[in-house]
Design a protein around this motif. Structure first.
Motif, PDB file in Angstrom:
ATOM      1  N   GLU A   1       0.782  -1.099  -0.075  1.00  0.00           N
ATOM      2  CA  GLU A   1       0.100  -0.245  -0.007  1.00  0.00           C
ATOM      3  C   GLU A   1       0.898   1.205  -0.005  1.00  0.00           C
ATOM      4  N   PRO A   2       0.549   2.014  -0.935  1.00  0.00           N
ATOM      5  CA  PRO A   2       1.235   3.625  -0.755  1.00  0.00           C
ATOM      6  C   PRO A   2       1.053   4.427   0.262  1.00  0.00           C
ATOM      7  N   ASP A   3       1.961   5.037   0.920  1.00  0.00           N
ATOM      8  CA  ASP A   3       1.719   5.817   2.012  1.00  0.00           C
ATOM      9  C   ASP A   3       0.733   6.949   1.511  1.00  0.00           C
ATOM     10  N   SER A   4       0.017   7.221   2.773  1.00  0.00           N
ATOM     11  CA  SER A   4      -1.112   8.235   2.370  1.00  0.00           C
ATOM     12  C   SER A   4      -1.203   9.326   3.447  1.00  0.00           C
TER      13      SER A   4
ATOM     14  N   ASN B   1      -3.123  10.623  -7.667  1.00  0.00           N
ATOM     15  CA  ASN B   1      -2.717  10.142  -6.227  1.00  0.00           C
ATOM     16  C   ASN B   1      -2.709   8.761  -6.328  1.00  0.00           C
ATOM     17  N   LEU B   2      -1.825   8.232  -6.128  1.00  0.00           N
ATOM     18  CA  LEU B   2      -1.381   6.684  -6.102  1.00  0.00           C
ATOM     19  C   LEU B   2      -1.946   5.899  -4.884  1.00  0.00           C
ATOM     20  N   PHE B   3      -2.179   6.654  -3.717  1.00  0.00           N
ATOM     21  CA  PHE B   3      -2.655   6.165  -2.587  1.00  0.00           C
ATOM     22  C   PHE B   3      -4.201   5.663  -2.689  1.00  0.00           C
ATOM     23  N   ILE B   4      -4.881   6.469  -3.573  1.00  0.00           N
ATOM     24  CA  ILE B   4      -6.205   6.636  -3.643  1.00  0.00           C
ATOM     25  C   ILE B   4      -6.552   5.475  -4.643  1.00  0.00           C
ATOM     26  N   ALA B   5      -5.559   5.571  -5.687  1.00  0.00           N
ATOM     27  CA  ALA B   5      -5.823   4.640  -6.839  1.00  0.00           C
ATOM     28  C   ALA B   5      -5.646   2.973  -6.376  1.00  0.00           C
TER      29      ALA B   5
ATOM     30  N   GLN C   1      -7.710  15.285  -7.943  1.00  0.00           N
ATOM     31  CA  GLN C   1      -7.769  16.542  -6.986  1.00  0.00           C
ATOM     32  C   GLN C   1      -8.864  16.261  -6.079  1.00  0.00           C
ATOM     33  N   PRO C   2      -9.048  15.294  -5.102  1.00  0.00           N
ATOM     34  CA  PRO C   2      -9.794  15.023  -4.347  1.00  0.00           C
ATOM     35  C   PRO C   2     -10.299  16.040  -3.405  1.00  0.00           C
ATOM     36  N   LEU C   3      -9.282  16.842  -2.629  1.00  0.00           N
ATOM     37  CA  LEU C   3      -9.502  17.962  -1.865  1.00  0.00           C
ATOM     38  C   LEU C   3     -10.257  19.130  -2.555  1.00  0.00           C
TER      39      LEU C   3
END
Length: 357
Positions: A43-46, A237-241, A335-337
């Protein structure tokens, strides 16, 4: 501003929505073709905001609609104004799980998995009118009508479902928000239109059919390495993917009897989809929609790029449009935020006082 490499290099991108398309190995840049492969299953860092959102776990349940069990996730207190969130094609309700908690401070929020996707049942056929019935069933079961009619919000293919429901059943909702939603294809004489026409037969090879089942991957790592976005784009954002990809998979037993992983969506969904009612609605130009309507889109999106070339808008003239800077089609990944801020700011003043449901 530069568009994504997948688009810039002339790779097939699709226009109608996120329909699967075939690409030969090497046709897309590695960051587009296999964005999670470098992590090898890790899991990527988030960031904190993301982990805090996921810590606000939703109520998970199912609703019966037209003989199918439809997955439903709910956040927020009953009695607050309602929001219904609808995902794109081949996706699932958890595409909104890191967005919804930031809306639930002021709203009762429900996210649904469309039939044939996520943890919802598959059907023998799929139709826009059935998706609309499912959406109302979820909204009512979630208590979204407790404070008046809810607002529907849909991304991509889910935006098409929201748009159809707004045009066909305006009595069911207070307003509608489309998130990067496209209708129809590019002009046939445009460069992209010609590329798509040339690849129609090629695309079909990528879509599983009844006699060509969905692939089973022997390990979760290999399955994650095959995840990519439709239309093709780099994941902002790879943590979201990674979060989305893990919840797009399910453990299965393969034809050889070995356990593995496969995608949750119905592999024959596109062959089973009846577009006739929606096509009839769109004949002759944009249909009349009396509800307040907003379209939020990414300024680098392949879905709306044909309009930058002079194509006509498929949306009614009164539609308010908001561009999210530095975002392609999948705004909640890129761009989630910014999407959260746009939705919260918009909903604080629009569309006005709620009416009784």
């Amino acid at each position: 501003m530069a568009i994504d490499p997948a688009i810039k290099e002339g790779a097939p991108v699709g226009y109608y929505d996120d329909r699967p398309i075939h690409t030969e190995p090497g046709a897309l840049p590695p960051e587009v073709q296999a964005p999670l492969a470098p992590f090898r299953g890790r899991e990527p860092d988030s960031p904190d905001w993301f982990r805090n959102a996921l810590a606000q776990a939703p109520e998970r349940s199912h609703v019966d609609s037209l003989g199918a069990r439809i997955e439903m996730l709910v956040w927020g207190q009953r009695g607050k104004p309602g929001l219904l969130l609808v995902h794109g094609n081949s996706a699932h309700a958890d595409w909104w799980s890191f967005i919804a908690p930031y809306l639930a401070q002021d709203f009762r929020v429900a996210s649904m998995s469309l039939a044939g996707m996520g943890d919802s049942d598959w059907r023998e056929t799929y139709a826009f009118q059935d998706f609309a019935a499912d959406a109302e069933a979820v909204a009512r079961a979630a208590g979204l009508y407790d404070a008046g009619k809810p607002i529907y919000i849909g991304h991509s293919f889910g935006g098409s479902q929201v748009f159809f429901a707004a045009a066909s059943h305006p009595e069911r909702m207070r307003a509608a928000i489309l998130v990067d939603t496209g209708f129809g294809g590019p002009p046939p004489d445009s460069a992209e239109g010609k590329r798509m026409a040339e690849r129609m037969a090629e695309q079909a090879r990528n879509i599983p059919t009844g006699d060509r089942a969905q692939r089973v991957y022997p390990t979760l790592e290999e399955a994650l390495s095959r995840f990519r976005l439709m239309p093709p784009q780099a994941a902002g954002n790879l943590f979201i993917a990674d979060f989305i990809a893990r919840r797009s998979l399910k453990p299965v037993t393969g034809p050889d009897g070995h356990e593995g992983w496969s995608w949750r969506f119905d592999p024959n969904m596109w062959a089973k989809l009846d577009r006739s009612v929606m096509s009839g609605l769109m004949d002759g130009g944009p249909p009349k929609v009396d509800l307040p309507l907003v379209h939020i889109y990414g300024d680098r999106s392949a879905i709306i790029s044909r309009r930058k070339e002079g194509g006509a808008s498929p949306l009614p003239p009164h539609t308010l449009e908001i561009a999210i800077p530095d975002s392609a089609h999948h705004i909640m990944i890129d761009q989630p935020l910014a999407l959260i801020s746009a939705l919260r700011g918009l909903l604080s003043v629009w569309p006005g006082p709620a009416a009784a449901g």
